[in-house]
Design a protein around this motif. Sequence first.
Motif, short mmCIF file in Angstrom:
data_model
loop_
_atom_site.label_atom_id
_atom_site.label_comp_id
_atom_site.label_asym_id
_atom_site.label_seq_id
_atom_site.Cartn_x
_atom_site.Cartn_y
_atom_site.Cartn_z
N GLY A 152 47.30 36.38 40.15
CA GLY A 152 46.51 36.87 41.27
C GLY A 152 46.51 38.37 41.44
O GLY A 152 45.83 38.89 42.33
N SER A 153 47.25 39.09 40.62
CA SER A 153 47.33 40.54 40.79
C SER A 153 46.28 41.29 39.97
O SER A 153 45.94 42.43 40.29
CB SER A 153 48.72 41.05 40.41
OG SER A 153 48.95 40.88 39.02
N PHE A 154 45.77 40.66 38.92
CA PHE A 154 44.79 41.32 38.07
C PHE A 154 43.39 41.16 38.67
O PHE A 154 42.85 40.05 38.74
CB PHE A 154 44.82 40.72 36.66
CG PHE A 154 45.74 41.45 35.73
CD1 PHE A 154 47.10 41.53 36.01
CD2 PHE A 154 45.27 42.04 34.57
CE1 PHE A 154 47.97 42.19 35.15
CE2 PHE A 154 46.12 42.70 33.72
CZ PHE A 154 47.48 42.79 34.00
N GLU A 155 42.83 42.25 39.12
CA GLU A 155 41.50 42.21 39.71
C GLU A 155 40.43 42.33 38.63
O GLU A 155 40.59 43.04 37.64
CB GLU A 155 41.32 43.36 40.71
CG GLU A 155 42.27 43.29 41.89
CD GLU A 155 42.14 44.49 42.80
OE1 GLU A 155 41.63 45.53 42.32
OE2 GLU A 155 42.53 44.40 43.97
N TYR A 156 39.33 41.61 38.83
CA TYR A 156 38.17 41.78 37.95
C TYR A 156 36.92 41.85 38.80
O TYR A 156 36.84 41.27 39.89
CB TYR A 156 38.06 40.63 36.95
CG TYR A 156 37.47 39.36 37.50
CD1 TYR A 156 36.08 39.12 37.47
CD2 TYR A 156 38.28 38.37 38.06
CE1 TYR A 156 35.55 37.95 37.98
CE2 TYR A 156 37.74 37.21 38.58
CZ TYR A 156 36.38 37.00 38.54
OH TYR A 156 35.83 35.84 39.06
N GLY A 157 35.94 42.59 38.33
CA GLY A 157 34.67 42.71 39.03
C GLY A 157 33.59 41.90 38.35
O GLY A 157 33.61 41.71 37.13
N SER A 158 32.65 41.40 39.16
CA SER A 158 31.44 40.78 38.64
C SER A 158 30.26 41.31 39.44
O SER A 158 30.45 41.98 40.46
CB SER A 158 31.49 39.25 38.76
OG SER A 158 31.13 38.83 40.06
N SER A 159 29.06 41.01 38.99
CA SER A 159 27.87 41.52 39.68
C SER A 159 27.50 40.70 40.91
O SER A 159 26.44 40.91 41.50
CB SER A 159 26.68 41.59 38.72
OG SER A 159 26.41 40.34 38.14
N GLY A 160 28.38 39.77 41.30
CA GLY A 160 28.14 39.04 42.54
C GLY A 160 28.65 37.62 42.49
O GLY A 160 28.84 37.05 41.41
#
Length: 321
Positions: A152-160
């Motif tokens: 749960g510590s590794f953040e990832y981004g997506s386009s929504g």
Amino acid sequence: MKRRTLLVATAATLAALSSPSFAQTAWPERPVRIVVSFPPGGSSDLVARLLGEQLSASLGQQFVVENKPGAAGTTAASALKDADADGYTFMLSNLTPFSVAPIQFPDTPYDPITDFDHITYVGTVHLGLFVAPTLGISDLETFIDAAKADPGSFEYGSSGVGSWGHIVAEQFQNVTEADLFHIPYKGSGPMRLDFRGGVIPSIFDAVPQNLPSVEEGTAIPLAISADERLSSLPDVPTFTELGYDIVAENWLGFSAPAGVPDQIKAELNSALIEAMDLPEVQAQFDTWGLIRTPKTTEEFSAYVVDQLAQWTPMVNAVKNN
């Protein structure tokens, strides 16, 4: 004789005026909108602007890109559905609003098949997992191990939420048992700005618009979702090559509200094929990693149906988690 000749000529003129070929007005007679479902800077936006420029030159009217981001592309698709079917509003259609959102969101206010005419297939882009150099990670297994070590510590981004990046990231977590923290954005453009600025350490995003960052060394690609390596990233393995059954493509095309006259659809399709055959357009597609396999309008329409069926179980799996 003169009267008879005049009557014959008049009849011929009236017949010509009432014939379908004469009744058809020239198209386009005014500027044409190309709706894009994401903010400027994403793959859909880049392709729409490139092809819009070519269409403007070949058809003699401006093809203007109008960005309508929001709600996993459904804002743009809804606007397209509600537009007049007169040949003056099209959409650079893509996977998310037509193959993902209708399954992800049951209240989506349109049917992705019956409410639209899917006219021209443009091509396909693939997705990659990219990490920031500051993580000190250069291969997928190290990334997975690090994520498992600190769930749960590794953040990832997506386009929504509901975007293909989100769906593939969830599938990635299912098959690897890595636990990541999702940061959704309203489009890939804002997400990449934060990624380059060090706000988020990893993203699941389309390959084309991340190639400049890869070349600069500000993004490290760990794996791609294609079924074979891409010529634009020949040293980057596929997920399947590394033992993870993840294959996903984001298709791009031109779609319209249902009911656009056949003459206009045929003319647009012909102009688009001509534009995509230009060496400079093909070169740009290659640079972006966009893979084009020509399809007829009928084949593209069937492909949209097939893609909806293919993504349904993947989206439902994420919803049920």
